[in-house]
Motif scaffolding. Structure first.
Motif, PDB file in Angstrom:
ATOM      1  N   SER B   4       0.869  -1.180   0.000  1.00  0.00           N
ATOM      2  CA  SER B   4       0.000   0.000   0.000  1.00  0.00           C
ATOM      3  C   SER B   4       0.903   1.227   0.000  1.00  0.00           C
ATOM      4  O   SER B   4       2.125   1.089   0.021  1.00  0.00           O
ATOM      5  N   ARG B   5       0.311   2.391   0.024  1.00  0.00           N
ATOM      6  CA  ARG B   5       1.139   3.606  -0.052  1.00  0.00           C
ATOM      7  C   ARG B   5       2.048   3.750   1.174  1.00  0.00           C
ATOM      8  O   ARG B   5       3.139   4.298   1.081  1.00  0.00           O
ATOM      9  N   ILE B  63      -5.068  -4.397   3.297  1.00  0.00           N
ATOM     10  CA  ILE B  63      -6.244  -4.991   2.654  1.00  0.00           C
ATOM     11  C   ILE B  63      -6.060  -4.982   1.136  1.00  0.00           C
ATOM     12  O   ILE B  63      -6.021  -3.922   0.522  1.00  0.00           O
ATOM     13  N   ASP B  65      -7.244  -5.657  -2.791  1.00  0.00           N
ATOM     14  CA  ASP B  65      -8.468  -5.770  -3.592  1.00  0.00           C
ATOM     15  C   ASP B  65      -8.053  -5.988  -5.043  1.00  0.00           C
ATOM     16  O   ASP B  65      -6.863  -6.159  -5.335  1.00  0.00           O
ATOM     17  N   GLU B  66      -9.022  -5.994  -5.950  1.00  0.00           N
ATOM     18  CA  GLU B  66      -8.688  -6.347  -7.338  1.00  0.00           C
ATOM     19  C   GLU B  66      -7.701  -5.360  -7.973  1.00  0.00           C
ATOM     20  O   GLU B  66      -6.864  -5.756  -8.775  1.00  0.00           O
ATOM     21  N   ARG B  67      -7.778  -4.076  -7.584  1.00  0.00           N
ATOM     22  CA  ARG B  67      -6.873  -3.085  -8.169  1.00  0.00           C
ATOM     23  C   ARG B  67      -5.429  -3.315  -7.699  1.00  0.00           C
ATOM     24  O   ARG B  67      -4.502  -3.307  -8.510  1.00  0.00           O
ATOM     25  N   LYS B  70      -3.960  -6.325  -9.299  1.00  0.00           N
ATOM     26  CA  LYS B  70      -3.646  -6.053 -10.702  1.00  0.00           C
ATOM     27  C   LYS B  70      -2.318  -5.281 -10.811  1.00  0.00           C
ATOM     28  O   LYS B  70      -1.481  -5.584 -11.657  1.00  0.00           O
ATOM     29  N   TYR B 124       0.514   2.460  -9.385  1.00  0.00           N
ATOM     30  CA  TYR B 124      -0.318   2.794  -8.229  1.00  0.00           C
ATOM     31  C   TYR B 124      -0.831   4.222  -8.328  1.00  0.00           C
ATOM     32  O   TYR B 124      -2.004   4.491  -8.090  1.00  0.00           O
ATOM     33  N   PHE B 125       0.060   5.137  -8.691  1.00  0.00           N
ATOM     34  CA  PHE B 125      -0.334   6.554  -8.694  1.00  0.00           C
ATOM     35  C   PHE B 125      -0.897   7.023 -10.036  1.00  0.00           C
ATOM     36  O   PHE B 125      -1.698   7.932 -10.090  1.00  0.00           O
ATOM     37  N   LYS B 126      -0.458   6.397 -11.130  1.00  0.00           N
ATOM     38  CA  LYS B 126      -0.918   6.840 -12.448  1.00  0.00           C
ATOM     39  C   LYS B 126      -2.315   6.289 -12.755  1.00  0.00           C
ATOM     40  O   LYS B 126      -3.161   6.970 -13.305  1.00  0.00           O
ATOM     41  N   GLY B 127      -2.545   5.030 -12.408  1.00  0.00           N
ATOM     42  CA  GLY B 127      -3.795   4.395 -12.769  1.00  0.00           C
ATOM     43  C   GLY B 127      -3.785   4.015 -14.225  1.00  0.00           C
ATOM     44  O   GLY B 127      -2.745   4.079 -14.883  1.00  0.00           O
ATOM     45  N   GLU B 128      -4.933   3.608 -14.748  1.00  0.00           N
ATOM     46  CA  GLU B 128      -4.988   3.277 -16.172  1.00  0.00           C
ATOM     47  C   GLU B 128      -5.989   4.202 -16.832  1.00  0.00           C
ATOM     48  O   GLU B 128      -7.115   4.323 -16.390  1.00  0.00           O
ATOM     49  N   GLU B 129      -5.536   4.832 -17.896  1.00  0.00           N
ATOM     50  CA  GLU B 129      -6.411   5.782 -18.583  1.00  0.00           C
ATOM     51  C   GLU B 129      -7.473   5.011 -19.362  1.00  0.00           C
ATOM     52  O   GLU B 129      -7.172   4.062 -20.064  1.00  0.00           O
TER      53      GLU B 129
END
Lengths: 65, 131
Positions: B4-5, B63, B65-67, B70, B124-129
């Motif tokens: 996690s962060r 915790i 989760d799916e993100r 991934k 983690y920080f960018k995410g997916e566009e």
């Protein structure tokens, strides 16, 4: 892809934390979905839609290109 | 792998330790000079990480989760391929320079750890566009 999660959350007076707990994910995941930076799985999309008493079609707005 | 962060601070502190061990294999003089700054930075990062973990209520258990799962998969995938590329290039350099087995192993381990951490933070920080 845009979502109406924020709008519907406000309608049901739910915070990101509340919604995350209800669908069993982290708060950041809800945040990223709202920002359009994460594409949820079909299962998660279904769970969110069910929690917000709507349908997936209504919840997610796809760009038709 | 559960990250996690708050874990990033701890993992960067650990990276400094691994980096110090690697530098120590190449030059004892440089590693002596870096010892104190590295220790201070590692302690500060560990304290910040602990504060963030307590704030996020994830001090004992992270915790997933799916993100996050991934992101772990993506980071592992990209790190593995970059390490493979690195080994193929570094192999030649190690042969020419005549590096010891300890230097080679620690350098590859550092690269693998570093790239995993970089890719993990990036996803983690960018995410997916969304398209």
């Amino acid at each position: 892809m845009k979502t109406r999660i924020k709008e519907l959350r406000a309608r049901y007076n739910l915070t990101q934390e509340d919604l995350a707990k209800k669908v069993g994910v982290r708060r950041e995941t809800i945040l990223f979905i709202e920002k359009g930076k994460y594409n949820p799985s079909l299962q998660l999309a279904h769970d969110i839609a069910k929690t917000l008493q709507t349908t997936i079609d209504d919840l997610f707005i796809f760009n038709e290109q | 792998m559960k990250i996690s962060r708050s874990s990033y601070f701890m993992l960067i502190a650990l990276l400094l330790l691994i980096l110090f061990m690697t530098i120590n294999q190449y030059s004892i003089e440089i590693s002596r000079q870096l010892f104190l700054p590295f220790i201070i930075i590692a302690i500060i990062l560990s304290i910040i990480g602990s504060i963030v973990a307590i704030k996020d209520k994830e001090f004992i258990r992270i915790i997933p989760d799916e993100r996050t799962k991934k992101i772990d998969r993506y980071a592992g995938y990209y790190s593995w391929w970059s390490t493979l590329l690195f080994i193929s290039v570094f192999g030649f350099i190690a042969d020419i320079k005549g590096l010891t087995i300890h230097q080679i192993i620690l350098t590859i381990f550092t690269e693998m750890y570093l790239t995993f951490l970089i890719f993990h933070m990036y996803f983690y920080f960018k995410g997916e566009e969304s398209s």
